[in-house]
Design a protein around this motif. Structure first.
Motif, short mmCIF file in Angstrom:
data_model
loop_
_atom_site.label_atom_id
_atom_site.label_comp_id
_atom_site.label_asym_id
_atom_site.label_seq_id
_atom_site.Cartn_x
_atom_site.Cartn_y
_atom_site.Cartn_z
N THR A 185 0.83 -1.20 0.00
CA THR A 185 0.00 0.00 0.00
C THR A 185 0.86 1.25 0.00
O THR A 185 1.89 1.31 0.68
CB THR A 185 -0.92 0.03 1.25
OG1 THR A 185 -1.74 -1.13 1.23
CG2 THR A 185 -1.79 1.26 1.27
N SER A 231 0.58 -1.68 -6.56
CA SER A 231 0.16 -1.44 -5.19
C SER A 231 -1.19 -0.75 -5.11
O SER A 231 -1.62 -0.09 -6.05
CB SER A 231 1.17 -0.53 -4.48
OG SER A 231 2.42 -1.14 -4.40
N ARG A 232 -1.79 -0.89 -3.97
CA ARG A 232 -3.01 -0.16 -3.64
C ARG A 232 -2.61 1.27 -3.28
O ARG A 232 -1.57 1.49 -2.65
CB ARG A 232 -3.66 -0.85 -2.45
CG ARG A 232 -4.86 -0.18 -1.90
CD ARG A 232 -5.45 -1.09 -0.80
NE ARG A 232 -6.43 -0.38 -0.07
CZ ARG A 232 -6.39 -0.15 1.23
NH1 ARG A 232 -5.42 -0.65 1.96
NH2 ARG A 232 -7.33 0.52 1.83
N THR A 247 -3.17 1.04 7.41
CA THR A 247 -3.14 0.23 6.19
C THR A 247 -1.85 -0.58 6.06
O THR A 247 -1.65 -1.26 5.06
CB THR A 247 -3.28 1.12 4.93
OG1 THR A 247 -2.17 2.03 4.88
CG2 THR A 247 -4.60 1.86 4.93
N ALA A 298 1.10 0.58 5.45
CA ALA A 298 1.67 1.11 4.21
C ALA A 298 3.17 0.86 4.12
O ALA A 298 3.88 0.82 5.13
CB ALA A 298 1.39 2.61 4.11
#
Length: 131
Positions: free
Chosen positions: A2, A29-30, A91, A93
């Motif tokens: 993420t 990636s998101r 998230t 990340a």
């Protein structure tokens, strides 16, 4: 994987969003786009509409490329740094992308520095982009 990006409708915000989009495509990636601002009580001001339009255009383009995009519009009264760090932690990340602008020493003293806080407190790598 993420990537979290902070976005406001400025040249620095646009540069950060463009770079985060490139990173998301390249890394498959998101992308979590965080538009954080101190709430003025008027959810329909020009800046909010401009940001919403730009974010939606980028999200639509990335979705067409197969990138998952989540948009978070936050007006809770937090500093943008707090919202970005929280989004990255929530998230899990791998990267935060932020836009930087030059500020005077007095401007940093009076207003604080969101960029510095993100760089020092982020739970992941930070990519700082110039406008």
């Amino acid at each position: 994987m993420t990537i979290v990006v902070g976005f406001v409708p400025t040249k620095e915000g646009r540069a950060a969003l463009a770079r985060a989009a490139e990173e998301a495509r390249g890394r498959h990636s998101r992308l979590v786009v965080v538009n954080s601002h101190r709430s003025t009580g008027d959810a329909h001001d020009d800046s909010a509409r401009e940001a919403e339009t730009e974010i939606q255009q980028v999200a639509d383009g990335l979705s067409g490329d197969g990138v998952e995009v989540e948009v978070r519009r936050l007006g809770r009264g937090n500093e943008p740094a707090e919202d970005l760090i929280a989004a990255a932690a929530e998230t899990d990340a791998d990267l935060i992308v932020i836009g930087l602008r030059r500020r005077t020493p007095v401007g940093k003293l009076i207003l604080g520095s969101n960029a510095q806080r993100i760089l020092l407190d982020a739970p992941c790598a930070v990519l700082a982009v110039k406008g």
